[in-house]
Design a protein around this motif. Structure first.
Motif, short mmCIF file in Angstrom:
data_model
loop_
_atom_site.label_atom_id
_atom_site.label_comp_id
_atom_site.label_asym_id
_atom_site.label_seq_id
_atom_site.Cartn_x
_atom_site.Cartn_y
_atom_site.Cartn_z
N GLY A 133 0.86 -1.16 0.00
CA GLY A 133 0.00 0.00 0.00
C GLY A 133 0.89 1.20 0.00
O GLY A 133 2.10 1.09 -0.14
N GLY A 134 0.26 2.33 0.15
CA GLY A 134 1.05 3.53 0.18
C GLY A 134 1.60 3.88 -1.18
O GLY A 134 1.11 3.45 -2.22
N VAL A 135 2.67 4.65 -1.10
CA VAL A 135 3.21 5.27 -2.30
C VAL A 135 3.68 4.24 -3.32
O VAL A 135 3.37 4.35 -4.52
CB VAL A 135 4.39 6.15 -1.86
CG1 VAL A 135 5.01 6.80 -3.06
CG2 VAL A 135 3.91 7.19 -0.88
N ALA A 136 4.40 3.22 -2.87
CA ALA A 136 4.98 2.26 -3.80
C ALA A 136 3.89 1.57 -4.61
O ALA A 136 4.01 1.43 -5.84
CB ALA A 136 5.81 1.23 -3.05
N LEU A 137 2.82 1.18 -3.96
CA LEU A 137 1.74 0.51 -4.67
C LEU A 137 1.10 1.44 -5.70
O LEU A 137 0.80 1.03 -6.83
CB LEU A 137 0.68 0.02 -3.68
CG LEU A 137 -0.43 -0.79 -4.33
CD1 LEU A 137 0.11 -2.11 -4.81
CD2 LEU A 137 -1.57 -1.00 -3.38
N PHE A 139 2.46 3.88 -7.37
CA PHE A 139 3.30 4.03 -8.55
C PHE A 139 3.37 2.74 -9.36
O PHE A 139 3.46 2.77 -10.59
CB PHE A 139 4.71 4.49 -8.17
CG PHE A 139 4.74 5.93 -7.79
CD1 PHE A 139 4.09 6.88 -8.57
CD2 PHE A 139 5.40 6.36 -6.66
CE1 PHE A 139 4.10 8.21 -8.23
CE2 PHE A 139 5.41 7.70 -6.30
CZ PHE A 139 4.77 8.63 -7.08
N ALA A 140 3.31 1.61 -8.66
CA ALA A 140 3.29 0.34 -9.40
C ALA A 140 2.04 0.27 -10.27
O ALA A 140 2.11 -0.19 -11.42
CB ALA A 140 3.33 -0.83 -8.42
N PRO B 40 1.04 -5.57 -11.26
CA PRO B 40 1.65 -4.27 -10.96
C PRO B 40 3.15 -4.37 -10.69
O PRO B 40 3.90 -3.46 -11.06
CB PRO B 40 0.91 -3.82 -9.69
CG PRO B 40 -0.31 -4.62 -9.64
CD PRO B 40 0.01 -5.92 -10.31
N SER B 44 5.77 -2.46 -12.91
CA SER B 44 6.65 -1.40 -12.39
C SER B 44 8.10 -1.71 -12.68
O SER B 44 8.89 -0.81 -12.98
CB SER B 44 6.42 -1.19 -10.90
OG SER B 44 6.76 -2.35 -10.18
N MET B 232 10.05 9.66 -2.95
CA MET B 232 9.47 8.94 -4.08
C MET B 232 8.33 9.73 -4.69
O MET B 232 8.19 9.79 -5.92
CB MET B 232 8.97 7.58 -3.63
CG MET B 232 9.70 6.48 -4.31
SD MET B 232 9.57 4.87 -3.56
CE MET B 232 7.92 4.62 -3.17
N SER B 247 9.72 2.23 -6.65
CA SER B 247 8.60 1.49 -6.05
C SER B 247 8.86 0.01 -6.10
O SER B 247 8.66 -0.70 -5.11
CB SER B 247 7.30 1.77 -6.81
OG SER B 247 7.01 3.11 -6.80
N ILE B 251 9.06 -2.34 -2.87
CA ILE B 251 8.14 -3.46 -2.65
C ILE B 251 8.93 -4.75 -2.43
O ILE B 251 8.61 -5.56 -1.55
CB ILE B 251 7.18 -3.61 -3.86
CG1 ILE B 251 6.19 -2.46 -3.86
CG2 ILE B 251 6.43 -4.94 -3.78
CD1 ILE B 251 5.25 -2.45 -5.05
N SER B 303 1.33 1.90 6.24
CA SER B 303 1.94 2.66 5.16
C SER B 303 0.91 3.33 4.28
O SER B 303 1.25 4.10 3.43
CB SER B 303 2.83 1.75 4.34
OG SER B 303 2.12 0.62 3.96
N ARG B 304 -0.35 2.95 4.47
CA ARG B 304 -1.35 3.55 3.58
C ARG B 304 -1.74 4.92 4.01
O ARG B 304 -2.59 5.54 3.50
CB ARG B 304 -2.60 2.66 3.58
CG ARG B 304 -2.46 1.57 2.59
CD ARG B 304 -3.39 0.47 2.93
NE ARG B 304 -2.67 -0.77 2.83
CZ ARG B 304 -2.95 -1.83 3.54
NH1 ARG B 304 -3.91 -1.80 4.42
NH2 ARG B 304 -2.26 -2.93 3.40
#
Lengths: 307, 304
Positions: A133-137, A139-140, B40, B44, B232, B247, B251, B303-304
């Motif tokens: 979740g968050g930013v990385a998700l 952008f993915a 995803p 990415s 980021m 990202s 991940i 993190s959300r």
């Protein structure tokens, strides 16, 4: 040391033995020591969790230094009411869709036996995905189904249909789609113990007594499963309601959601009105606490069966 | 199974066919789930590490890495992760050991408090912290390290539960009594018996805490601190390829941390197998009872 440890057991009531007679002073000592031992932890939480939340709630009922409901009342102005409605709709949608899909995934995980490696792979990936979740998700997902995304271009060259025109990531539906990425595995992970508690003997007993599959589901599986299912759905709802980073990284201010609105207030992008910003937060906390409180009540009920 | 239990010849067809249909359905569900999970990630990676007409390249990452704020922000995130993990352990391990040993009556209260952060959205904590500390200690929020206590609060539900489950599985009272009867001082018992036995759950708690702190965005950005996720987002504004590459890497790192956690707790489950029956069933999150993978994710991520 041995004696002390034994006495502590007796005082705690773990083993009510007859010849144990803790004196009043010792009991008082135990109580004081308990508070003293927990003190660092309690102080820490008081300063960094309780005090901030209390200050926030207090501020939301203060306008110009006196008690007032004005800020809370402003939550019902159309613009802010719309934000709450949008967020609730988003949370209901992702909890509902994620709940159904997650339930199917949980069923497959709970009942699959043969290719063990496949089950374990999906399980471990669900565990990770439910935490992402968050930013990385965000952008993915932009890389996958954004305007320049890999999947978008692939579909465009294959069929000529533009995916990114139909589902814009920076919109309500785009955010909902990305949320599903963690909501579905989260539901599956939450429901696994409940599926595990559904004993195989029950279905065998029902079938051997002549019940149909539907009858078994209606009369046995459903009554046992509904409290954990609703509980998990409530968690999913709260989860999506309080998410900030993913929505912000995807849409910025283009979607009217409560967490994003609060973010704008805090970072000072809109006029600073401490009391009203605090009122928004209070409204949000009330909704999340209601959902989670309901979940706790349900869980008490379901724990009876899921031992 | 069904074929064995039904009387011979009663319903042989459905008894045999159902498992095959079910198996096919399960395989389909797994396949679809895996494809959707991986899309995803693959996208990415592909988007971040390729350029049109150039094939595999690290160019987009290069641009980001050469950004002057990349290293400082990465290092501040790593420091935050290490510090908040360490501080959590320092606060919780002694407290929990003491309470389990001397004042078990306090445990319901502390456990109840530990799940409170669970119902307080991160964004609500930011707002409250802003209001409270601006009035009480205006200088406090200036330093990036002021995030540490808030990260400790956010990770508390998971860290507390992991450590608590580890301690419950140990029966530390008996251990203390036994080693005292052999002549050890409490300190010796702590250093040589208790802590080594708690290593697995402390490791698990640390991995969880690190994984969550590394991706935290809301607090850092709204309290105006520059950490890696904040970086980021800045990069993502005008270099989508670099953002995708970063990202993907983050991940993968999260995944590795959580996978290590599964491994660690699987080992622990095997070791403390018989002791598990004494563990209390938790009322909120499923503890690591059946599968090691469950524990890491029985909650909403911060993190959300």
């Amino acid at each position: 040391m041995t004696l002390q440890a034994e006495r502590a057991t007796g005082a705690a009531g773990a083993a009510p033995s007859g010849h144990e007679r803790p004196t009043a002073t010792r009991r008082r000592f135990g109580r004081v020591a308990g508070w003293l031992g927990a003190m660092p932890y309690l102080l820490f939480l008081a300063v960094f969790l309780i005090a901030p939340i209390a200050t926030n709630v207090w501020t939301s009922f203060q306008v110009d230094g006196s008690f007032s409901l004005a800020s809370m009342a402003r939550l019902f102005e159309p613009q802010y009411r719309d934000a709450f409605m949008q967020t609730i709709r988003l949370s209901l949608l992702t909890a509902g869709a994620g709940g159904v899909l997650g339930l199917i995934l949980a069923w497959a995980l709970a009942t699959s036996e043969r290719p063990k490696w496949l089950r374990n792979l999906v399980l471990s990936f669900s565990a990770v995905a439910s935490q992402l979740g968050g930013v990385a998700l965000a952008f993915a997902f932009v890389a996958a189904i954004g305007v320049q995304g890999l999947v978008t271009r692939m579909i465009l060259s294959l069929t000529g249909w533009s995916l990114s025109d139909s589902i814009q990531l920076a919109s309500f539906w785009g955010i909902a789609l990305v949320y599903l990425y963690f909501q579905v595995p989260l539901m599956a992970i939450l429901m696994l113990p409940a599926f595990g508690a559904l004993k195989k003997q029950w279905s065998e007993a029902a079938y051997s007594l002549g019940a149909s599959r539907f009858r078994y589901l209606r009369d046995i599986a459903f009554p046992i499963m509904w409290p954990p299912i609703i509980g998990a759905l409530l968690l999913l709802f709260a989860n999506s309601f309080s998410a900030y980073a993913t929505a912000y990284a995807l849409a910025g201010g283009r979607v009217n959601l409560v967490p994003i609105l609060i973010g704008f207030f805090i970072s000072g992008n809109v006029m600073t009105d401490d009391s009203f910003a605090a009122a928004l937060v209070t409204g949000m906390i009330v909704i999340v606490v209601a959902a989670m409180g309901l979940r706790t009540l349900l869980e008490r009920r379901s724990n009876k069966w899921l031992r | 199974m069904a074929a064995l239990d039904t009387p011979a010849g009663a319903k042989p067809l459905s008894g045999r066919r159902r498992p095959r249909v079910t198996g096919a359905a399960q395989a389909t569900i797994f396949a679809v789930a895996l494809i959707l999970f991986f899309t995803p990630l693959v996208a990415s990676a592909a988007f971040g590490f390729t350029l049109p007409g150039k094939g595999f390249t690290l160019d987009s990452l290069d641009v980001a890495v050469q950004n002057t704020s990349f290293l400082p922000q990465l290092s501040s995130t790593l420091q935050l992760a290490a510090l908040s993990t360490l501080a959590s352990l320092l606060l919780l391990v002694p407290t929990l050991l003491f309470l389990h040993l001397r004042a078990p009556r306090m445990l319901p209260l502390t456990e109840w408090l530990s799940v409170v952060p669970y119902v307080v959205p991160a964004i609500a904590l930011v707002s409250g912290a802003n209001l409270f500390f601006r009035n009480m200690a205006p200088g406090f929020l200036v330093s990036t390290y002021s995030l540490v206590p808030f990260y400790m609060v956010l990770t508390l539900p998971l860290v507390y539960r992991t450590l608590d489950a580890g301690i419950r599985a140990l029966d530390i009272r008996t251990l203390f009594a036994a080693s005292a009867s052999l002549g050890a001082t409490p300190l010796q018992t702590l250093a040589r018996i208790i802590l080594p036995n708690l290593r697995a759950s402390m490791l698990g708690a640390s991995l969880l805490s690190c994984a969550l702190v590394l991706g935290e965005y809301a607090l850092a950005s709204l309290l105006l601190h520059s950490t890696f996720p904040v970086f980021m987002v800045q990069v993502g504004m005008n270099q989508p390829r670099a953002a995708a590459a970063l990202s993907f890497l983050s991940i993968v790192v999260t995944w590795l941390l959580l996978a290590a956690l599964s491994g660690a707790s699987a080992k622990r489950t095997r070791k403390s197998g018989p002791a598990r029956s004494t563990r209390q069933t938790s009322k909120d999150l499923p503890t690591q009872e059946s599968t090691p993978a469950e524990q890491s994710s029985a909650t909403k991520g911060i993190s959300r």
